[in-house]
Design a protein around this motif. Structure first.
Motif, PDB file in Angstrom:
ATOM      1  N   SER A   1      12.362 -22.935  25.563  1.00  0.00           N
ATOM      2  CA  SER A   1      11.366 -22.897  26.636  1.00  0.00           C
ATOM      3  C   SER A   1      10.260 -21.936  26.205  1.00  0.00           C
ATOM      4  CB  SER A   1      12.010 -22.424  27.941  1.00  0.00           C
ATOM      5  OG  SER A   1      11.075 -22.369  28.996  1.00  0.00           O
ATOM      6  N   VAL A   2       9.011 -22.389  26.269  1.00  0.00           N
ATOM      7  CA  VAL A   2       7.874 -21.593  25.805  1.00  0.00           C
ATOM      8  C   VAL A   2       6.891 -21.412  26.959  1.00  0.00           C
ATOM      9  CG1 VAL A   2       5.977 -21.445  24.143  1.00  0.00           C
ATOM     10  CG2 VAL A   2       8.156 -22.475  23.454  1.00  0.00           C
ATOM     11  N   TRP A   3       6.495 -20.161  27.216  1.00  0.00           N
ATOM     12  CA  TRP A   3       5.559 -19.824  28.288  1.00  0.00           C
ATOM     13  C   TRP A   3       4.453 -18.949  27.715  1.00  0.00           C
ATOM     14  CZ3 TRP A   3       6.482 -20.842  33.704  1.00  0.00           C
ATOM     15  CH2 TRP A   3       7.686 -21.527  33.947  1.00  0.00           C
TER      16      TRP A   3
ATOM     17  N   ALA B   1       1.922 -20.050  21.032  1.00  0.00           N
ATOM     18  CA  ALA B   1       2.823 -20.931  21.776  1.00  0.00           C
ATOM     19  C   ALA B   1       2.934 -22.282  21.097  1.00  0.00           C
ATOM     20  CB  ALA B   1       2.329 -21.093  23.217  1.00  0.00           C
TER      21      ALA B   1
ATOM     22  N   VAL C   1       6.300 -24.089  19.439  1.00  0.00           N
ATOM     23  CA  VAL C   1       6.725 -25.457  19.750  1.00  0.00           C
ATOM     24  C   VAL C   1       6.866 -26.273  18.477  1.00  0.00           C
ATOM     25  CG1 VAL C   1       6.011 -27.623  20.838  1.00  0.00           C
ATOM     26  CG2 VAL C   1       5.823 -25.477  22.109  1.00  0.00           C
TER      27      VAL C   1
ATOM     28  N   ARG D   1       3.804 -28.935  32.705  1.00  0.00           N
ATOM     29  CA  ARG D   1       5.047 -28.714  31.957  1.00  0.00           C
ATOM     30  C   ARG D   1       5.201 -29.859  30.959  1.00  0.00           C
ATOM     31  NH1 ARG D   1      10.729 -30.607  32.683  1.00  0.00           N
ATOM     32  NH2 ARG D   1      12.072 -29.095  31.615  1.00  0.00           N
TER      33      ARG D   1
ATOM     34  N   GLU E   1      10.542 -27.308  26.217  1.00  0.00           N
ATOM     35  CA  GLU E   1       9.556 -27.368  27.282  1.00  0.00           C
ATOM     36  C   GLU E   1       8.490 -26.313  27.013  1.00  0.00           C
ATOM     37  OE1 GLU E   1      11.115 -26.434  31.170  1.00  0.00           O
ATOM     38  OE2 GLU E   1      11.495 -24.334  30.648  1.00  0.00           O
ATOM     39  N   GLU E   2       7.269 -26.602  27.481  1.00  0.00           N
ATOM     40  CA  GLU E   2       6.163 -25.661  27.280  1.00  0.00           C
ATOM     41  C   GLU E   2       5.323 -25.589  28.546  1.00  0.00           C
ATOM     42  OE1 GLU E   2       2.579 -25.097  24.045  1.00  0.00           O
ATOM     43  OE2 GLU E   2       2.674 -26.964  25.200  1.00  0.00           O
TER      44      GLU E   2
END
Length: 320
Positions: free
Chosen positions: A203-205, A218, A222, A246, A259-260
């Protein structure tokens, strides 16, 4: 169960325990835990890594992880950096002694995890890790060097594994300059261990206006994990969650593996949503009130809140 914890009480009333013994600790780190009363054996564990100029307690208060732990019955481990290791309290994700398996800070964190798993009967297949900024970059280190330990990881305002090998390179990468090729970044992950199994989900934020760690990092994270998971190309679908896009990549079995979230207009920090019935955390430095709780949605992604809530009313666009 070993008995070597000392209790401290942060402002929000959630009590953390100092884990005073957890192995040889070659990285000279500290560790705190939060085990809610409703935690049961074979429950899940989340490892939470703070950012620079933060502590385990301050990050817990801001992110709301212990409040969510009370809701969901999950155990928490908070590794902590010492000022003797880094003047601003950053994990040393760019130092060769601290980004390789079997030594330094990664081994210390691994030893902490082993202790908590043994002490509390954690399900070894349900261990997750997340972190902000330098903690996010160290999350990437842990996912690459000990992939067999983790079912999933969440990197907030962080950088790819092995994107920098020196402090000077780290500053350049944080600003979005240079860096290894995508092929090299993939190779770094594959060469970091002898792992040959199912890789952790990612999971990337990141904030689009992050002036400390450029949001181009980011995309690099990914791409690094797309290659590892063999899900190159466009996302499988794009959803709108709490007003933000998302992007999701699914493997051949339809499992969501990456997910990003890019939070438009947000600077450097952890996205929180403190208000309402589902609110978590407290606004503060690097804890940014933007109307979406990264803590809650990361836990959703990992299946830790199953049965408690879901992504209802999301708008989805599917790609072939």
């Amino acid at each position: 169960m070993s008995d070597h914890s000392i209790h401290t009480k942060p402002k929000n009333g959630h009590q953390l325990s100092l884990l005073s013994e957890f192995g040889t600790d070659p990285g000279s780190l500290s560790a705190k835990t939060y085990i809610p009363k409703n935690f049961s054996r074979n429950g899940a564990l989340v490892v939470v890594l703070h950012g620079s100029n933060q502590s385990a307690d301050s990050y817990n208060i801001g992110s709301g992880w212990s409040a969510l732990a009370d809701e969901c019955g999950i155990a928490l481990l908070f590794p902590g950096q010492r000022s003797t290791n880094n003047a601003i309290g950053s994990f040393n994700w760019f130092e060769s002694d601290d980004f390789l398996r079997g030594g330094g800070e990664p081994l210390s964190i691994h030893q902490m995890i082993t202790e908590v798993v043994d002490d509390h009967g954690v399900d070894p297949s349900r261990i997750f890790i997340t972190g902000l900024s330098a903690g996010g970059a160290m999350t990437a280190v842990m996912l690459a060097t000990y992939p067999e330990v983790f079912a999933g990881g969440a990197i907030i305002a962080g950088l790819p594994y092995r994107s920098a090998d020196t402090l000077m390179e780290a500053f350049f990468r944080m600003q979005g300059y240079g860096g290894p090729s995508d092929r090299k970044l993939e190779a770094f992950v594959r060469e970091a261990s002898e792992f040959d199994g199912s890789w952790p989900t990612i999971s990337v934020w990141h904030g689009s206006n992050d002036g400390t760690v450029d949001s181009s990092n980011a995309a690099s994270i990914v791409r690094q994990w797309q290659s590892v998971h063999n899900v190159e190309g466009l996302p499988t679908r794009v959803e709108t969650v709490d007003g933000f896009p998302r992007r999701v990549w699914c493997n051949a079995d339809g499992q969501e593996v990456i997910e990003e979230y890019i939070i438009e207009g947000m600077g450097h920090g952890t996205p929180i949503s403190a208000g309402g019935n589902d609110g978590l955390g407290e606004e503060g430095e690097y804890m940014l009130e933007v109307g979406i709780s990264s803590t809650r949605h990361i836990a959703d992604f990992w299946g830790l809140t199953a049965g408690a809530r879901g992504r209802t009313g999301t708008q989805r666009i599917f790609f072939p």
